[in-house]
Design a protein around this motif. Structure first.
Motif, mmCIF file in Angstrom:
data_model
loop_
_atom_site.group_PDB
_atom_site.id
_atom_site.type_symbol
_atom_site.label_atom_id
_atom_site.label_comp_id
_atom_site.label_asym_id
_atom_site.label_seq_id
_atom_site.Cartn_x
_atom_site.Cartn_y
_atom_site.Cartn_z
ATOM 1 N N ILE A 66 70.638 -12.001 55.635
ATOM 2 C CA ILE A 66 69.729 -10.932 55.197
ATOM 3 C C ILE A 66 69.168 -10.190 56.404
ATOM 4 C CG2 ILE A 66 67.522 -10.454 54.047
ATOM 5 C CD1 ILE A 66 68.216 -12.903 52.208
ATOM 6 N N ASP A 67 68.714 -10.952 57.386
ATOM 7 C CA ASP A 67 68.125 -10.345 58.593
ATOM 8 C C ASP A 67 69.110 -9.426 59.312
ATOM 9 O OD1 ASP A 67 65.767 -11.700 58.116
ATOM 10 O OD2 ASP A 67 66.140 -13.259 59.620
ATOM 11 N N ILE A 68 70.342 -9.855 59.435
ATOM 12 C CA ILE A 68 71.361 -9.054 60.132
ATOM 13 C C ILE A 68 71.535 -7.704 59.440
ATOM 14 C CG2 ILE A 68 73.836 -8.879 60.618
ATOM 15 C CD1 ILE A 68 73.734 -11.928 61.228
ATOM 16 N N VAL A 69 71.637 -7.725 58.123
ATOM 17 C CA VAL A 69 71.814 -6.473 57.377
ATOM 18 C C VAL A 69 70.595 -5.576 57.552
ATOM 19 C CG1 VAL A 69 72.044 -5.460 55.077
ATOM 20 C CG2 VAL A 69 73.395 -7.476 55.705
ATOM 21 N N ILE A 70 69.415 -6.129 57.361
ATOM 22 C CA ILE A 70 68.191 -5.316 57.426
ATOM 23 C C ILE A 70 67.957 -4.780 58.841
ATOM 24 C CG2 ILE A 70 65.665 -5.429 57.218
ATOM 25 C CD1 ILE A 70 66.130 -7.208 54.730
ATOM 26 N N GLU A 71 68.222 -5.597 59.851
ATOM 27 C CA GLU A 71 68.027 -5.152 61.236
ATOM 28 C C GLU A 71 68.990 -4.032 61.623
ATOM 29 O OE1 GLU A 71 68.381 -8.710 63.560
ATOM 30 O OE2 GLU A 71 66.545 -9.556 62.681
ATOM 31 N N ASN A 72 70.162 -3.992 61.014
ATOM 32 C CA ASN A 72 71.168 -3.004 61.379
ATOM 33 C C ASN A 72 71.261 -1.820 60.433
ATOM 34 O OD1 ASN A 72 72.383 -4.253 63.788
ATOM 35 N ND2 ASN A 72 72.808 -5.897 62.358
ATOM 36 N N TYR A 73 70.443 -1.813 59.396
ATOM 37 C CA TYR A 73 70.505 -0.739 58.413
ATOM 38 C C TYR A 73 69.663 0.452 58.872
ATOM 39 C CZ TYR A 73 70.627 1.710 54.006
ATOM 40 O OH TYR A 73 70.829 2.657 53.045
ATOM 41 N N ASP A 74 70.175 1.637 58.675
ATOM 42 C CA ASP A 74 69.462 2.862 59.035
ATOM 43 C C ASP A 74 68.613 3.302 57.834
ATOM 44 O OD1 ASP A 74 68.517 5.306 59.873
ATOM 45 O OD2 ASP A 74 70.501 6.216 60.107
ATOM 46 N N PHE A 75 67.372 2.882 57.817
ATOM 47 C CA PHE A 75 66.493 3.173 56.684
ATOM 48 C C PHE A 75 66.140 4.652 56.563
ATOM 49 C CE2 PHE A 75 66.076 -1.360 56.901
ATOM 50 C CZ PHE A 75 66.004 -1.712 55.570
ATOM 51 N N THR A 76 66.398 5.431 57.594
ATOM 52 C CA THR A 76 66.154 6.873 57.479
ATOM 53 C C THR A 76 67.154 7.513 56.520
ATOM 54 O OG1 THR A 76 67.544 7.390 59.394
ATOM 55 C CG2 THR A 76 65.176 7.022 59.799
#
Length: 100
Positions: A66-76
């Motif tokens: 989960i952390d890997i996906v969230i850390e690498n996701y461009d939330f903009t």
């Protein structure tokens, strides 16, 4: 070392924690916990034999995944994503009440 996969309630609790952290960082972006679940579903969809959203809950993830996906996701870009429809299983609908 094998990473421990989260049970459904642990998963939902962890998503709530991660949501609060991400929301604090991206205050101007309108999204909720279900957006994080959709992001995870889209990322790990290739792990599933079926494209049925409920099958996502049959393939638990670890905190690290989960952390890997969230850390690498461009939330903009969150408002530009394709919408995935899913429902939280009935037995877990009161999970937010457990967090209080």
């Amino acid at each position: 070392m094998i990473e421990q996969k989260l049970e459904l309630f642990e998963f939902l609790d962890y998503i709530t924690i991660k949501y609060k952290i991400v929301k604090k960082k991206f205050t101007s972006i309108d999204f909720d916990e279900s957006a994080l679940i959709k992001i995870l579903m889209a990322t790990y969809l290739d792990k599933f034999e079926s494209k049925d959203a409920l099958e996502f809950y049959d393939h638990p993830l670890s905190k690290r995944e989960i952390d890997i996906v969230i850390e690498n996701y461009d939330f903009t870009q969150i408002n530009n994503e394709v919408l995935l429809e899913f429902q939280i299983p009935k037995q877990s609908r009161n999970w937010k009440q457990r967090l209080k």
